[in-house]
Write an enzyme that holds these catalytic residues in place. Structure first.
Site, PDB file in Angstrom:
ATOM      1  CG  ASP A   1      45.379  81.202  58.384  1.00  0.00           C
ATOM      2  OD1 ASP A   1      46.297  81.954  58.751  1.00  0.00           O
ATOM      3  OD2 ASP A   1      45.528  79.980  58.203  1.00  0.00           O
TER       4      ASP A   1
ATOM      5  CG  ASP B   1      49.027  79.743  57.460  1.00  0.00           C
ATOM      6  OD1 ASP B   1      49.801  80.388  58.197  1.00  0.00           O
ATOM      7  OD2 ASP B   1      48.506  78.661  57.791  1.00  0.00           O
TER       8      ASP B   1
ATOM      9  CG  ASP C   1      45.242  75.520  57.575  1.00  0.00           C
ATOM     10  OD1 ASP C   1      45.966  76.517  57.801  1.00  0.00           O
ATOM     11  OD2 ASP C   1      45.419  74.417  58.122  1.00  0.00           O
TER      12      ASP C   1
END
Length: 346
Positions: free
Chosen positions: A231, A33, A227
């Site tokens: 996600d 990410d 995080d």
């Protein structure tokens, strides 16, 4: 398993179960990410296009209750400029695009250009937005009644460890991918800075897990590093989910590996110690099998005719030595060399 997980915990890497160790050995692709994972996650407002006070007033009024890092940056900037938010009604979040609400009898919109898909955005505004994006800045559009009144540019920089961590992963033959909902230009600029192999930009939060599945269907064994709340599905879908310890509780719960420190070198450590632990398990099983294939027939007296046999005492001693050798082999994991640590003994 006990030695491997204990060593990893000392390095700030929490491995939740043995199944994760087995899956890590097959990983060939690591997907990251962007915000809060590759980048620091504390973006700052760098530019405002349009009437600064008016643009910030509208934006902070809609974003003041949001916990998104970009919203936090806008609210912080408004406070620095001593601009107070105005009460809004009928607030609504539009997934992957932005937010809208009634602002002083007008419909206010704050978000990406997707939020203004049905609006006429002036050439000047488009040029400004493109220039800011080319500078690796995320552009937030601010509008009233579908008319864009200004832009807010926000920038988040990569973590100091990001470039080194990605270089280490590449040395191990792993493909690196960045998955983000941000604009393609911004994503490419960040990706270029840290050396990412592939960039998948403009992804809606609900589509992150689908992109992981696409990579898996193409034959890749995928580890995903994230995080945030959005996600969590991707962390669960990936073959191995690696959650940043500074992230949300739901992300940490979804990951099979948790990095206590908010440092991307932890990804390298996690993969290295997992592989070394699983390889040590296989080594122990191999030598145990050989040891028993030789020792048991001798202890059973199958070769007594040629004078090759063991007394019960010696057989018991040999069995004890077998256990001691396995324990010793496992304890050698404490001396294993892991990238990013001070331990240098092989």
């Amino acid at each position: 398993l006990m030695v491997g997980t204990a060593k990893s915990a000392k390095m700030g890497v929490l491995i939740k179960n043995g199944e994760v160790l087995e899956k890590v050995t097959d990983i060939d692709t690591v997907v990251f990410d962007k915000t809060g994972t590759i980048t620091i996650g504390k973006p700052k407002v760098t530019d405002i296009v349009g009437d600064s006070k008016r643009v910030l007033t509208v934006a902070t009024s809609l974003e003041e209750s949001s916990e998104h890092p970009l919203a936090t940056a806008i609210v912080k900037k408004a406070k620095e400029e001593k601009i107070a938010p105005v009460k809004v009604d009928n607030f609504a979040a539009i997934e992957g695009k932005g937010v809208k609400a009634n602002f002083n009898d007008h419909t206010a919109l704050v978000g990406s250009n997707k939020l203004f898909a049905n609006s006429n955005i002036s050439r000047e505004i488009q040029d400004e937005a493109e220039q800011l994006q080319n500078e690796a800045k995320t552009v937030i559009y601010v509008g009233l009644d579908q008319q864009v009144i200004g832009l807010i540019a926000i920038q988040d920089v990569p973590k100091p460890s990001a470039k080194a961590a990605i270089a280490e992963l590449k040395k191990r033959g792993l493909k690196t991918v960045m998955l983000t909902g941000d604009n393609k230009n911004v994503a490419q600029a960040i990706g270029k800075q840290v050396g990412i192999d592939q960039i998948i930009a403009g992804v809606l939060p609900t589509d992150k897990a689908d992109n992981i599945k696409k990579l898996q269907k193409a034959g890749n064994k995928v580890a995903f590093v994230g995080d945030g709340i959005n996600d969590a599905p991707a962390l669960s879908t990936a073959d191995v989910g690696i959650a940043m310890g500074a992230g949300t509780d739901i992300a940490i719960e979804s990951g099979g590996i948790v990095l206590v420190q908010n440092d991307l070198m932890g990804v390298v450590k996690a993969l290295d110690i997992s592989k070394k632990t699983f390889n040590r398990i296989k080594l122990n099983l191999f030598w145990t099998l050989i040891y028993n294939l030789i020792g048991i027939p001798i202890a059973a007296g199958l070769f007594a005719g040629i004078g090759l046999q063991l007394s019960p005492e010696l057989a018991g001693l040999a069995m004890a030595f077998s256990s001691v050798s396995v324990l010793t082999s496992s304890l050698l994991l404490n001396k294993a060399k892991i990238a990013g640590t001070s331990t240098q003994t092989a």
